[in-house]
Scaffold this motif. Structure first.
Motif, short mmCIF file in Angstrom:
data_model
loop_
_atom_site.label_atom_id
_atom_site.label_comp_id
_atom_site.label_asym_id
_atom_site.label_seq_id
_atom_site.Cartn_x
_atom_site.Cartn_y
_atom_site.Cartn_z
N ALA B 110 74.78 59.26 40.08
CA ALA B 110 74.67 57.82 40.32
C ALA B 110 75.83 57.33 41.18
O ALA B 110 75.63 56.61 42.17
N TYR B 111 77.04 57.72 40.83
CA TYR B 111 78.20 57.31 41.61
C TYR B 111 78.11 57.82 43.04
O TYR B 111 78.40 57.13 44.00
N VAL B 112 77.70 59.09 43.17
CA VAL B 112 77.68 59.70 44.49
C VAL B 112 76.63 59.02 45.37
O VAL B 112 76.92 58.64 46.51
N TYR B 113 75.44 58.86 44.83
CA TYR B 113 74.40 58.24 45.64
C TYR B 113 74.75 56.79 45.98
O TYR B 113 74.55 56.34 47.11
N ALA B 114 75.28 56.06 45.01
CA ALA B 114 75.66 54.68 45.30
C ALA B 114 76.74 54.66 46.38
O ALA B 114 76.72 53.83 47.28
N GLY B 115 77.67 55.60 46.30
CA GLY B 115 78.73 55.67 47.30
C GLY B 115 78.19 55.99 48.68
O GLY B 115 78.56 55.37 49.67
N MET B 116 77.27 56.97 48.73
CA MET B 116 76.72 57.37 50.02
C MET B 116 75.93 56.25 50.67
O MET B 116 75.91 56.10 51.88
N LEU B 117 75.25 55.47 49.83
CA LEU B 117 74.38 54.43 50.37
C LEU B 117 75.10 53.10 50.54
O LEU B 117 74.53 52.14 51.03
N SER B 118 76.37 53.05 50.14
CA SER B 118 77.09 51.77 50.22
C SER B 118 77.50 51.49 51.67
O SER B 118 77.29 52.31 52.55
N TYR B 119 78.11 50.35 51.84
CA TYR B 119 78.48 49.93 53.20
C TYR B 119 79.42 50.93 53.86
O TYR B 119 79.32 51.18 55.05
N THR B 120 80.34 51.48 53.06
CA THR B 120 81.28 52.44 53.65
C THR B 120 80.74 53.86 53.56
O THR B 120 81.42 54.80 53.94
N ILE B 141 70.63 51.19 45.72
CA ILE B 141 70.10 52.12 44.72
C ILE B 141 70.45 51.65 43.31
O ILE B 141 69.95 52.16 42.32
N MET B 142 71.32 50.65 43.22
CA MET B 142 71.80 50.24 41.91
C MET B 142 70.81 49.31 41.21
O MET B 142 71.07 48.13 41.01
N ASN B 143 69.65 49.86 40.92
CA ASN B 143 68.65 49.08 40.20
C ASN B 143 67.77 50.04 39.42
O ASN B 143 68.02 51.24 39.39
N LEU B 144 66.74 49.51 38.81
CA LEU B 144 65.92 50.34 37.93
C LEU B 144 65.28 51.50 38.69
O LEU B 144 65.28 52.64 38.23
N ARG B 145 64.75 51.21 39.87
CA ARG B 145 64.14 52.28 40.65
C ARG B 145 65.16 53.37 40.95
O ARG B 145 64.88 54.57 40.85
N GLY B 146 66.34 52.91 41.33
CA GLY B 146 67.40 53.87 41.64
C GLY B 146 67.73 54.73 40.43
O GLY B 146 67.92 55.95 40.55
N ALA B 147 67.78 54.11 39.26
CA ALA B 147 68.10 54.86 38.05
C ALA B 147 67.01 55.89 37.76
O ALA B 147 67.30 57.03 37.39
N GLY B 217 76.03 56.21 31.06
CA GLY B 217 76.80 56.18 32.30
C GLY B 217 76.06 55.52 33.46
O GLY B 217 76.58 54.61 34.10
N VAL B 218 74.84 55.97 33.73
CA VAL B 218 74.10 55.45 34.88
C VAL B 218 73.79 53.97 34.69
O VAL B 218 74.02 53.15 35.59
N VAL B 219 73.24 53.62 33.54
CA VAL B 219 72.83 52.22 33.37
C VAL B 219 74.03 51.29 33.34
O VAL B 219 73.93 50.14 33.76
N LYS B 220 75.16 51.77 32.90
CA LYS B 220 76.33 50.91 32.92
C LYS B 220 76.76 50.64 34.36
O LYS B 220 76.99 49.50 34.74
N TYR B 221 76.80 51.69 35.15
CA TYR B 221 77.25 51.50 36.52
C TYR B 221 76.27 50.64 37.31
O TYR B 221 76.67 49.77 38.07
N PHE B 222 74.98 50.88 37.10
CA PHE B 222 73.98 50.09 37.82
C PHE B 222 73.75 48.73 37.16
O PHE B 222 72.98 47.92 37.66
#
Lengths: 358, 552
Positions: B110-120, B141-147, B217-222
């Motif tokens: 979750a962290y990695v994908y969110a990081g890759m898809l983020s602005y930076t 990606i930080m939503n239900l579908r992403g999870a 972990g995932v649901v907390k971050y998202f």
């Protein structure tokens, strides 16, 4: 034949691992009880902490070098550690409890897990509002929860207070993380204390109405979302902003440099702060050592290290913040007694749920 | 067969059975400790929860589980069927590569994908440099579908593994017959394969479901409000364990109920393949285009599920390597391996014993027993952790006189400040993972070998050790891999239950990730992934090498 070998292997493996388990637990015991038998018994202090920075570890090493007192550590999440302390009760091995939120410290105190400490050093070094009024716990680093904004889109003259963020002109512009973040809870708790429950609830509802997107991610993600143009203003901790400016990713650094910090409420009640702090466990077996460690953490050397290594504000007046933090300027802090953050935490959480702050 | 079963039921309760039940009671002690604290009286906090949080928590959990089961089920079954029924170039490589995404802890993915898809992140950065303007919402990606996506790509191997090995070993005659009868692929799948794989499929889906329900972990971050995140929020936010414990109790009941329903539904239509009669399937060769299409499909998928995130982590790890404190790496590795191996071996040993003795039990008590071994898996790790501490503090209280006898200065909390507590908690939590593979293996071979050995004058336990265990080697190995990997990547237990100064890889990952320092966290996370991958490679080799030949 092969079959036989396999079962044999399994059996050997099993007994070996069992034996090993036995040994590892007894060897641990041996070192501890063996140490008791020695003439000069090595001193130690057992620490439960939810701070988990490499720089903390080197501080503890420095403490050991200075005093000869070894620091044994269990790191975990604060609430779970509190639960562990409660369960272990009077038999606990822990001597000192350290956590990165004043609310949790208060909770530990009100669950009768801590004991008061009478130390002139602590009293002298730590400002009154950053420690418990009855000396159950002491804060030793500060963080501010500030406004971060896009330099190219926002004129800082338009920013003033936290309350100003609920103005409809910021609709769709505000970025902030979820209500499960302890930092948001403590921020709201401070407002309950300052402006009363009713107004605090209005504030929270106003922020929800102005959010640029459903809250998600951590503090860093809010700053990135400004960069991405999802919103213009984020509520976040100075600490994470510092981390981003020194990110190992050059792109993240570059992006962060387009943002700036604004300290809200400078003409009013001041910017919200929270502390990392610690308290001596009620049934500590090594109380003296625990106090020594606390005093060390409030001392000049440790305070300097906090300031330099971690983008946190030292509590000791004689120690300067790091150059980076200084470059953001000095600011007026909320004078709310931090114990209140703990007392009002539950109320804050409920308000956040009620106004639909996800 | 039936007659034999009846006489079995009448047999006296043996020490074997008693021992099995004793094990089960012991591993359920932490859960009993938790449940005994459930308080059903309605208080403010509970009312508040019902009014503001219940709906979100239930509906999000429902959708999360439903869609994750669907997606991971489709992925898992698709690849299992492809690998089992067909031969294509590089199959021997892909066969085990498809297991590997299980080595990535979901919260790291979750962290990695969110990081890759983020602005930076790499994607937006590339697009910007090419002058393509992307709306950040498109890549969110930080939503239900992403999870659902994250859970599916990290958890589908549970299904893939179970279904594949079942198909490979036990569906030969049926699939071949259907093929001879001219069944088209779709009909073959619907009429023959799907009913056949029902049991391993459901077993795998159950594991995925329990992972999703208890993950935090995932649901907390998202920031998705699920039952498990609500359990934590009510615990942390309201500072009382009441609501949290009550919720996790309900979640557990729901999962037991679901399993019960499944069991009842399955009871009516049992596809029993005469035990042992199933023979390995003969794969059909995919020639030319089809073969390459399969290769491309698998490669693409593995790219998304493993190569891309791990590649990203490698880049981050290199960027941040100098900031990561690795001074105690040897000690950390040692600590990690010790508790992982200890717990895995214990779990397997207990499961072998339970599955072994279950065969001579009445169907119902056997069923109850198997469900009781799985309770721990349906609860969030942190709740198990608290239950375990409660139990160990009590045990230490009881045993203190004994400690004193050996060492007058002994401290009271001896066991609970050693790794015994940590290992025990893992056994409680992950019994279910090992149980699936061990139990289905024992169920498959039935009792005939044991009976035969018995007529030759060998005791049942000895017969199990000498004859049946070697036969079940590959199932045991699968159980070992899955359990080991699950333990090495688990976080909440290792975090709270560690003895003093006991750093592990998982705890190092947490320390950085929790601080939002994913670059630094990549370093220990990559070590976890490499170790698990090593385990997969090693053990798949062993099982396909020796085990395979022996079977034939």
């Amino acid at each position: 034949m092969k079959a036989f070998k396999f079962t044999k292997l399994l059996a050997i493996g099993l007994t070996a691992t069992m034996l090993f388990a036995g040994c590892s637990s007894t060897s641990q015991k041996a070192t501890e009880s063996g140490s008791k038998g020695d003439e000069t018994k090595p001193e130690y202090v057992n620490l439960y902490t939810d701070r988990h920075y490499d720089s903390d570890d080197s501080l503890y090493n420095a403490f050991t070098q200075k005093t000869g007192i070894k620091v044994n550590i269990v790191k975990g999440k604060s609430d779970e550690l509190i639960e562990r302390l409660k369960t272990e009760g009077a038999d606990t091995e822990a001597d000192l409890f350290i956590t990165a939120d004043a609310g949790r410290l208060h909770r530990a105190k009100s669950s009768s897990l801590l004991q008061p400490v009478d130390s002139q050093i602590l009293k002298a070094n730590i400002p009154e509002n950053l420690r418990d009024s009855e000396n159950y716990w002491f804060g030793f680093t500060k963080r501010a929860r500030v406004i971060v904004y896009a330099k190219d889109r926002i004129n800082p003259a338009e920013l003033s207070t936290y309350e100003n963020l609920t103005n409809p002109k910021w609709k769709g512009k505000i970025l902030v993380r979820g209500s499960d973040s302890i930092y948001n809870q403590s921020l709201l708790a401070s407002f309950i204390e300052i402006m009363g429950e009713e107004n605090a609830k209005k504030w929270a509802a106003g922020i929800v109405a102005n959010m640029a997107r459903a809250p998600k991610g951590g503090d860093r993600d809010q700053a990135k979302a400004i960069a991405a143009g999802e919103g213009d203003i984020a509520i976040m901790n100075t600490y994470y902003f510092g981390l981003m400016l020194n990110s190992s990713d050059p792109e993240e650094k570059k992006v962060t440099e387009k943002l700036a910090v604004f300290f809200p409420d400078q003409d009013g009640s001041g910017t919200h702060i929270n502390v990392s702090g610690g308290g001596v466990v009620k049934d500590a077996k090594n109380k003296e050592n625990a106090i020594k460690l606390l005093e060390f953490l409030a001392g000049e050397k440790a305070q300097k290290s906090y300031a330099e290594a971690n983008y946190e504000y030292p509590v000791l007046k004689s120690v300067d913040s790091s150059d980076l933090l200084k470059s953001w300027g000095s600011f007026k802090e909320q004078s709310v007694s931090l114990s209140k953050l703990g007392e009002l935490n539950e109320k804050a959480v409920k308000i956040l749920n009620e106004v639909g702050w996800k | 067969m039936n007659i034999l079963k009846k006489t079995n039921i009448k047999r006296k309760v043996s020490i074997r059975t008693l021992l099995a039940f004793l094990f089960i009671i012991i591993i359920n002690l932490p859960i009993i400790a938790i449940i005994s604290r459930v308080n059903f009286s309605s208080n403010d906090n509970w009312e508040h929860f019902k009014q503001y949080l219940l709906l979100d928590a239930v509906s999000n959990t429902f959708y999360l589980v439903l869609f994750t089961l669907l997606l991971s089920g489709i992925i898992g079954v698709l690849f299992a069927v492809i690998v089992a029924l067909f031969d294509f170039p590089l199959k021997h490589l892909f066969k085990w590569v498809l297991y590997i995404p299980i080595t990535i802890p979901p919260y790291i993915a979750a962290y990695v994908y969110a990081g890759m898809l983020s602005y930076t992140g790499i994607i937006q950065r590339l697009c910007r440099s090419w002058g393509i303007d992307l709306k950040p919402q498109w890549l969110d990606i930080m939503n239900l579908r992403g999870a659902v996506f994250i859970y599916s790509i990290t958890l589908y191997p549970y299904i893939y593994g179970a279904v594949k090995s079942f198909l490979e070993n036990h569906s030969g005659n049926l699939v071949d017959t259907a093929r001879v009868l001219g069944y088209k692929p779709i009909k073959l799948f619907g009429k023959v394969i799907l009913p056949l794989i029902r049991i391993p499929l459901i077993g795998g889906l159950m594991l995925v479901m329990m992972e999703v329900v208890s993950d935090y972990g995932v649901v907390k971050y998202f920031n998705i409000q699920t039952m498990s995140s609500t359990i934590f929020q009510s615990w942390f936010g309201m500072g009382e364990t009441g609501v949290a414990i009550r919720l996790s109790f309900y979640v557990m009941i729901c999962i037991i109920a679901l399993q019960g329903i499944e069991e009842i539904m399955r009871g009516r239509k049992k596809y029993v393949i005469g035990s042992g009669r199933g023979r390995p399937i003969k794969p059909v060769k995919l020639k030319g285009f089809k073969g390459y299409a399969v290769i491309i499909l698998i490669t693409l998928f593995i790219g998304i599920a493993f190569i891309v995130p791990v590649g990203q982590m490698l880049v981050w790890a290199m960027l941040a390597f100098y900031k990561v404190n690795l001074s105690n790496l040897n000690q950390i590795l040692f600590n990690t391996l010790i508790y992982c191996i200890l717990a895995t071996v214990l779990i397997l040993a207990l499961n072998v014993w339970i599955a072994h003795s279950r065969r001579w039990m009445a169907a119902k008590s056997g069923l109850i027993m198997s469900k009781l071994t799985q309770l721990g898996y349906s609860m969030p790790g942190a709740i198990i952790a608290v239950g375990t501490i409660t139990v160990f503090v009590a045990i230490d209280g009881l045993l203190h006189p004994l400690y004193r006898y050996f060492d007058p200065n002994s401290k009271k909390l001896l066991l609970s400040s050693s790794i015994t507590m940590l290992v025990f908690a893992f056994v409680v939590r992950y019994m279910a993972i090992g149980f699936n593979s061990v139990n289905s293996a024992f169920a498959k071979i039935g009792v005939k070998y044991n009976d035969a050995a018995r007529t030759l004058g060998i005791g049942r336990t000895k017969a199990m050790m000498k004859i049946e265990l070697p036969m079940l080697k590959s199932s045991l190995i699968t159980g070992f891999i899955l359990t080991f990997i699950d333990i090495i990547k688990e976080l909440p237990l290792t975090l709270l239950l560690r003895p003093f100064n006991y750093n592990t890889l998982a705890s190092r990952v947490y320390e950085y990730a929790n601080d939002e320092r994913i670059h630094e966290a990549s370093v220990p996370a990559l070590i976890i992934i490499s170790l698990s991958t090593l385990a997969v490679i090693l053990l798949v080799r062993i099982s396909s090498g020796k085990g395979g030949i022996k079977k034939r």
